[in-house]
Design a protein around this motif. Structure first.
Motif, PDB file in Angstrom:
ATOM      1  N   LYS C 121      11.383  -8.798 -17.390  1.00 24.33           N
ATOM      2  CA  LYS C 121      10.511  -7.623 -17.381  1.00 24.33           C
ATOM      3  C   LYS C 121      11.272  -6.430 -17.930  1.00 24.33           C
ATOM      4  CE  LYS C 121      11.404  -6.212 -12.524  1.00 24.33           C
ATOM      5  NZ  LYS C 121      12.180  -4.981 -12.743  1.00 24.33           N
ATOM      6  N   ARG C 122      10.501  -5.438 -18.401  1.00 26.93           N
ATOM      7  CA  ARG C 122      11.139  -4.269 -19.003  1.00 26.93           C
ATOM      8  C   ARG C 122      10.799  -2.975 -18.257  1.00 26.93           C
ATOM      9  NH1 ARG C 122      13.497  -6.107 -23.571  1.00 26.93           N
ATOM     10  NH2 ARG C 122      12.735  -8.158 -24.197  1.00 26.93           N
ATOM     11  N   ARG C 123      10.100  -3.099 -17.155  1.00 20.39           N
ATOM     12  CA  ARG C 123       9.789  -1.948 -16.326  1.00 20.39           C
ATOM     13  C   ARG C 123      10.086  -2.348 -14.882  1.00 20.39           C
ATOM     14  NH1 ARG C 123      10.386   0.163 -20.273  1.00 20.39           N
ATOM     15  NH2 ARG C 123       9.051   1.556 -21.508  1.00 20.39           N
ATOM     16  N   TYR C 124       9.521  -1.622 -13.911  1.00 22.89           N
ATOM     17  CA  TYR C 124       9.852  -1.886 -12.517  1.00 22.89           C
ATOM     18  C   TYR C 124       8.989  -2.958 -11.874  1.00 22.89           C
ATOM     19  CZ  TYR C 124      12.397   2.449 -13.163  1.00 22.89           C
ATOM     20  OH  TYR C 124      13.248   3.421 -13.636  1.00 22.89           O
ATOM     21  N   SER C 125       7.685  -2.811 -12.034  1.00 27.80           N
ATOM     22  CA  SER C 125       6.792  -3.814 -11.460  1.00 27.80           C
ATOM     23  C   SER C 125       6.936  -5.113 -12.239  1.00 27.80           C
ATOM     24  CB  SER C 125       5.341  -3.338 -11.540  1.00 27.80           C
ATOM     25  OG  SER C 125       4.451  -4.422 -11.379  1.00 27.80           O
ATOM     26  N   ALA C 126       7.044  -6.201 -11.539  1.00 27.14           N
ATOM     27  CA  ALA C 126       7.163  -7.503 -12.198  1.00 27.14           C
ATOM     28  C   ALA C 126       5.856  -7.923 -12.860  1.00 27.14           C
ATOM     29  CB  ALA C 126       7.604  -8.564 -11.191  1.00 27.14           C
ATOM     30  N   PHE C 127       4.803  -7.157 -12.623  1.00 27.11           N
ATOM     31  CA  PHE C 127       3.532  -7.450 -13.277  1.00 27.11           C
ATOM     32  C   PHE C 127       3.399  -6.702 -14.603  1.00 27.11           C
ATOM     33  CE2 PHE C 127       0.896  -9.769 -10.229  1.00 27.11           C
ATOM     34  CZ  PHE C 127       1.582  -9.587  -9.030  1.00 27.11           C
ATOM     35  N   TYR C 128       4.110  -5.581 -14.737  1.00 22.90           N
ATOM     36  CA  TYR C 128       3.903  -4.678 -15.868  1.00 22.90           C
ATOM     37  C   TYR C 128       4.456  -5.233 -17.180  1.00 22.90           C
ATOM     38  CZ  TYR C 128       3.071  -0.140 -18.102  1.00 22.90           C
ATOM     39  OH  TYR C 128       2.595   0.875 -18.911  1.00 22.90           O
ATOM     40  N   GLY C 129       3.550  -5.584 -18.088  1.00 21.57           N
ATOM     41  CA  GLY C 129       3.990  -6.083 -19.398  1.00 21.57           C
ATOM     42  C   GLY C 129       4.658  -7.445 -19.328  1.00 21.57           C
ATOM     43  N   THR C 130       4.232  -8.248 -18.346  1.00 21.19           N
ATOM     44  CA  THR C 130       4.814  -9.591 -18.221  1.00 21.19           C
ATOM     45  C   THR C 130       3.707 -10.627 -18.060  1.00 21.19           C
ATOM     46  OG1 THR C 130       4.901  -9.837 -15.803  1.00 21.19           O
ATOM     47  CG2 THR C 130       6.651  -8.534 -16.837  1.00 21.19           C
ATOM     48  N   LEU C 150      15.544  -3.152  -6.536  1.00 20.11           N
ATOM     49  CA  LEU C 150      15.771  -2.262  -5.424  1.00 20.11           C
ATOM     50  C   LEU C 150      14.514  -2.212  -4.541  1.00 20.11           C
ATOM     51  CD1 LEU C 150      17.461   0.788  -7.211  1.00 20.11           C
ATOM     52  CD2 LEU C 150      18.597  -1.007  -5.893  1.00 20.11           C
ATOM     53  N   THR C 151      14.748  -2.174  -3.253  1.00 18.60           N
ATOM     54  CA  THR C 151      13.644  -2.089  -2.298  1.00 18.60           C
ATOM     55  C   THR C 151      12.659  -1.016  -2.728  1.00 18.60           C
ATOM     56  OG1 THR C 151      15.358  -2.317  -0.589  1.00 18.60           O
ATOM     57  CG2 THR C 151      13.082  -1.962   0.161  1.00 18.60           C
ATOM     58  N   ASP C 152      13.184   0.161  -3.014  1.00 22.45           N
ATOM     59  CA  ASP C 152      12.339   1.319  -3.271  1.00 22.45           C
ATOM     60  C   ASP C 152      11.798   1.385  -4.692  1.00 22.45           C
ATOM     61  OD1 ASP C 152      15.258   1.739  -3.185  1.00 22.45           O
ATOM     62  OD2 ASP C 152      14.861   3.641  -4.184  1.00 22.45           O
ATOM     63  N   VAL C 153      12.272   0.554  -5.558  1.00 20.14           N
ATOM     64  CA  VAL C 153      11.802   0.628  -6.937  1.00 20.14           C
ATOM     65  C   VAL C 153      11.114  -0.689  -7.337  1.00 20.14           C
ATOM     66  CG1 VAL C 153      12.398   1.267  -9.292  1.00 20.14           C
ATOM     67  CG2 VAL C 153      13.678   2.251  -7.402  1.00 20.14           C
ATOM     68  N   CYS C 154      11.873  -1.636  -7.840  1.00 16.06           N
ATOM     69  CA  CYS C 154      11.236  -2.850  -8.356  1.00 16.06           C
ATOM     70  C   CYS C 154      10.510  -3.667  -7.300  1.00 16.06           C
ATOM     71  CB  CYS C 154      12.256  -3.700  -9.101  1.00 16.06           C
ATOM     72  SG  CYS C 154      12.867  -2.858 -10.601  1.00 16.06           S
ATOM     73  N   VAL C 155      11.068  -3.747  -6.085  1.00 15.46           N
ATOM     74  CA  VAL C 155      10.366  -4.515  -5.046  1.00 15.46           C
ATOM     75  C   VAL C 155       9.101  -3.772  -4.627  1.00 15.46           C
ATOM     76  CG1 VAL C 155      10.492  -5.415  -2.697  1.00 15.46           C
ATOM     77  CG2 VAL C 155      12.454  -5.642  -4.224  1.00 15.46           C
ATOM     78  N   HIS C 156       9.250  -2.495  -4.351  1.00 16.40           N
ATOM     79  CA  HIS C 156       8.114  -1.667  -3.906  1.00 16.40           C
ATOM     80  C   HIS C 156       6.980  -1.704  -4.926  1.00 16.40           C
ATOM     81  CE1 HIS C 156       6.821   2.668  -2.406  1.00 16.40           C
ATOM     82  NE2 HIS C 156       5.855   1.786  -2.306  1.00 16.40           N
ATOM     83  N   TYR C 157       7.295  -1.478  -6.196  1.00 14.05           N
ATOM     84  CA  TYR C 157       6.239  -1.365  -7.190  1.00 14.05           C
ATOM     85  C   TYR C 157       5.661  -2.723  -7.586  1.00 14.05           C
ATOM     86  CZ  TYR C 157       8.075   3.367  -7.082  1.00 14.05           C
ATOM     87  OH  TYR C 157       8.513   4.604  -6.652  1.00 14.05           O
ATOM     88  N   THR C 158       6.435  -3.800  -7.421  1.00 15.49           N
ATOM     89  CA  THR C 158       5.886  -5.141  -7.616  1.00 15.49           C
ATOM     90  C   THR C 158       4.898  -5.425  -6.476  1.00 15.49           C
ATOM     91  OG1 THR C 158       7.859  -5.974  -8.748  1.00 15.49           O
ATOM     92  CG2 THR C 158       6.425  -7.604  -7.695  1.00 15.49           C
ATOM     93  N   ASP C 185      14.328   2.483   3.685  1.00  9.41           N
ATOM     94  CA  ASP C 185      13.509   2.543   4.892  1.00  9.41           C
ATOM     95  C   ASP C 185      12.108   3.067   4.600  1.00  9.41           C
ATOM     96  OD1 ASP C 185      16.296   3.636   7.010  1.00  9.41           O
ATOM     97  OD2 ASP C 185      15.672   1.634   6.340  1.00  9.41           O
ATOM     98  N   ALA C 186      12.025   4.124   3.799  1.00  8.84           N
ATOM     99  CA  ALA C 186      10.724   4.721   3.502  1.00  8.84           C
ATOM    100  C   ALA C 186       9.827   3.733   2.763  1.00  8.84           C
ATOM    101  CB  ALA C 186      10.906   5.984   2.667  1.00  8.84           C
ATOM    102  N   SER C 187      10.411   2.964   1.865  1.00 11.51           N
ATOM    103  CA  SER C 187       9.619   2.009   1.091  1.00 11.51           C
ATOM    104  C   SER C 187       9.122   0.849   1.939  1.00 11.51           C
ATOM    105  CB  SER C 187      10.420   1.491  -0.102  1.00 11.51           C
ATOM    106  OG  SER C 187      10.751   2.565  -0.962  1.00 11.51           O
ATOM    107  N   LEU C 188       9.965   0.412   2.891  1.00 13.72           N
ATOM    108  CA  LEU C 188       9.499  -0.652   3.781  1.00 13.72           C
ATOM    109  C   LEU C 188       8.302  -0.162   4.586  1.00 13.72           C
ATOM    110  CD1 LEU C 188      12.859  -2.198   5.084  1.00 13.72           C
ATOM    111  CD2 LEU C 188      11.241  -3.190   3.444  1.00 13.72           C
TER     112      LEU C 188
END
Lengths: 218, 218, 218, 218
Positions: C121-130, C150-158, C185-188
């Motif tokens: 993938k080329r962005r954060y969400s594993a769905f975006y452009g994949t 990262l919990t707060d980035v790629c995991v959160h946005y996926t 913590d905030a993302s969880l």
């Protein structure tokens, strides 16, 4: 509705062009050719015709590189366990483009080099489920110049998604091959219906690339 | 590659069907008709032919409701200031489907009622930039039955996106109208190429809906 | 608005689960660790903590394989010429995950084997452009179990895109690492806000996988 | 990884700005307020605070119009039969934003007028399943300025999709309201993590709009 004589042809290239090589693969592809191997996807044209399409397409790749026009190589792939064929085997096409088979590789003759922009896809449109738009946005692309195949499937539907995404789309009609002559012709007309001036010949694009190169030298 | 006699026709309906009415609009549409108004989009067929297509399509709507089969009405719309036409005016089509014009409204004859599933779109594929897939996922849809128009544009490209999204897609060939007879025929062949058994007649779909209704009563 | 005591926890796994390993990469990743290499992306946790997260995640991979639960390895990549970073370098992150660098490769410790489902993938969400959704549809996936970082980035946005796509989403909180303890913590909490019962421990998921294996043997 | 003092703030506005009003709805929204009605979605802040946020947001709308900056009003909607809630009711949120209820309408105080750009959505991100990107491409938008709510849900996730789509994204922190103070704060930090300089105050944006107006007069 516009009368045919009122449909003005658009400029051939608007803004930043990108040359898109759709599925030039050893088998199951289009402009490519694999003597004796059917590849699961019907394709039309004699071996000689396909070699000529490939040669013209290769010229475009070389001229694009020379002019600093980005080139993107699309490659259709499917997982060996068949999990991602979706509905693709429900019609005229049989198993094709399985990952890692030599016949799925991008054709050597097309000029693909490691490091080139390469986009694998699992459906027909090169936009569907891929990062193509991410790349095009990064390139600030405005005009897509399509070659490859099948004219009526992957080229046509990539054109449609490019069109819906506001790109100026051009199809190099002597560098694309279809599933049948009839389907090839009908799709070229369909693309011209969407964007007047979409249908181009390799010679025109070559001239345009040379002009771009010259303008950069100036 | 499959030989023609080996291409098995798929079941007409697999799992949950959804009837999709593509662009039955007063103008710029397809199965619909507006005597004397061109609507910016070329369409083929005599007034009588279009009235018959509309009547058959209306029968499908009524039968779907009767059998509890979801019906989705798609409507192409464009903002009055033209900001969202993208490349749509670069080819054979002129300004069409401007929001709020009476001629853009869904045709009264097609049986659309307030509260029905209604999806406005701004491009050709009913999936592109719309919530259609959100609705289809909610309905657990598996088979899309397409009617409307244009056969070669909005119906064809909606079919393609449905196909790429793993839906079983059917086009009711006597309930769709194209930009020309040639384009209409070529597109029906293109859809059949993608999914064997895609081309259906209204009578077959009606029978299927009646069977669904009967199976629910049992 | 629901009162906290009224929010029923959903079943941990609904329908077909898929284990998703987000960005377990040598560098610029998350659950992974690279002693001494920063990787362009901030990450929190001592080396020991990260090794333990990796070990727990590895256990999940092995248990998933053993139970016939599909495992998908996500890998963030960027083209060497930087054309596809978009806005990703405008914030706290520096150049990361450049293609073909050894540090971009999926971590050896996570159990990735050639032939496994791998999605770049080329962005954060594993769905975006994949093609992730193409794969998930093929697997008939209903529940996504996320690990990595990262919990707060790629995991959160996926998680968010999975949620918006109607998937049941679970995050294994002792198998993810964030850019900071606070952001982790905030993302969880954000993920639990979206789906009650989203936060899980590796031990629970292991138990569930063992139960799945046992049910298949029955 | 960048040290905090090295993270250069980006220009507040790059290229064409577009002001995005996220879910200013009578109920179930954010910056908006409905005395005494919970709306199915938790929201934080006293009535007075919310009225002030609304007033500041309204000022931005008026200033944008005055400067010729496009304004887009987003509205979350769900079909009355609940078919399109997906997973949205699995967490902290209850039924919200049902179509055609007075409380789902865009708040009168925010300055929305018939004919304004209006985009209904059925998920959190204003990009997901909508024509927002079609509109933004038509507007040649480069910078998105977000207001509304919830900070931690619809604003945050719209920001993320804008960011992944290469837009410069700004969040007007005194014009957004979250599900809790904690979630609101954490999300503002998350957005700033993605794009340095993302967090702005209404006063700054107002100044920028005035400067834009003045530059057009020159």
């Amino acid at each position: 509705m516009k009368m045919k004589q009122d449909i003005a042809k658009q400029p051939m290239i608007v803004g930043q062009p990108v040359l898109v090589m759709v599925d030039f693969q050893g088998n199951g592809g289009s402009g490519g050719y694999v003597p004796g191997v059917e590849g699961g996807v019907p394709h039309v044209g004699t071996l000689e015709e396909r070699k000529q399409r490939m040669a013209r397409a290769r010229e475009l790749v070389d001229a694009a590189r020379d002019a600093g026009v980005p080139v993107v190589f699309i490659q259709e792939v499917h997982r060996p366990d068949g999990v991602d064929f979706g509905r693709e085997l429900d019609g005229d096409e049989d198993v094709h483009c399985v990952e890692n088979l030599p016949s799925t590789a991008i054709s050597m003759e097309i000029g693909y080099r490691p490091g080139d922009y390469h986009i694998p896809k699992r459906r027909y449109s090169a936009f569907y489920g891929t990062d193509l738009e991410i790349l095009l946005k990064g390139l600030k692309a405005q005009t897509l110049i399509l070659t490859g195949g099948l004219t009526d499937v992957c080229v046509h539907y990539t054109f449609v998604d490019g069109h819906q995404g506001d790109y100026y789309c051009r199809v190099v009609e002597d560098c694309v091959g279809g599933s049948s002559q009839e389907a090839h012709d009908a799709s070229l007309r369909a693309m011209e219906y969407l964007q007047a001036g979409a249908r181009r010949k390799a010679a025109e694009i070559l001239e345009a690339f040379k002009a771009i190169k010259a303008s950069k030298a100036a």
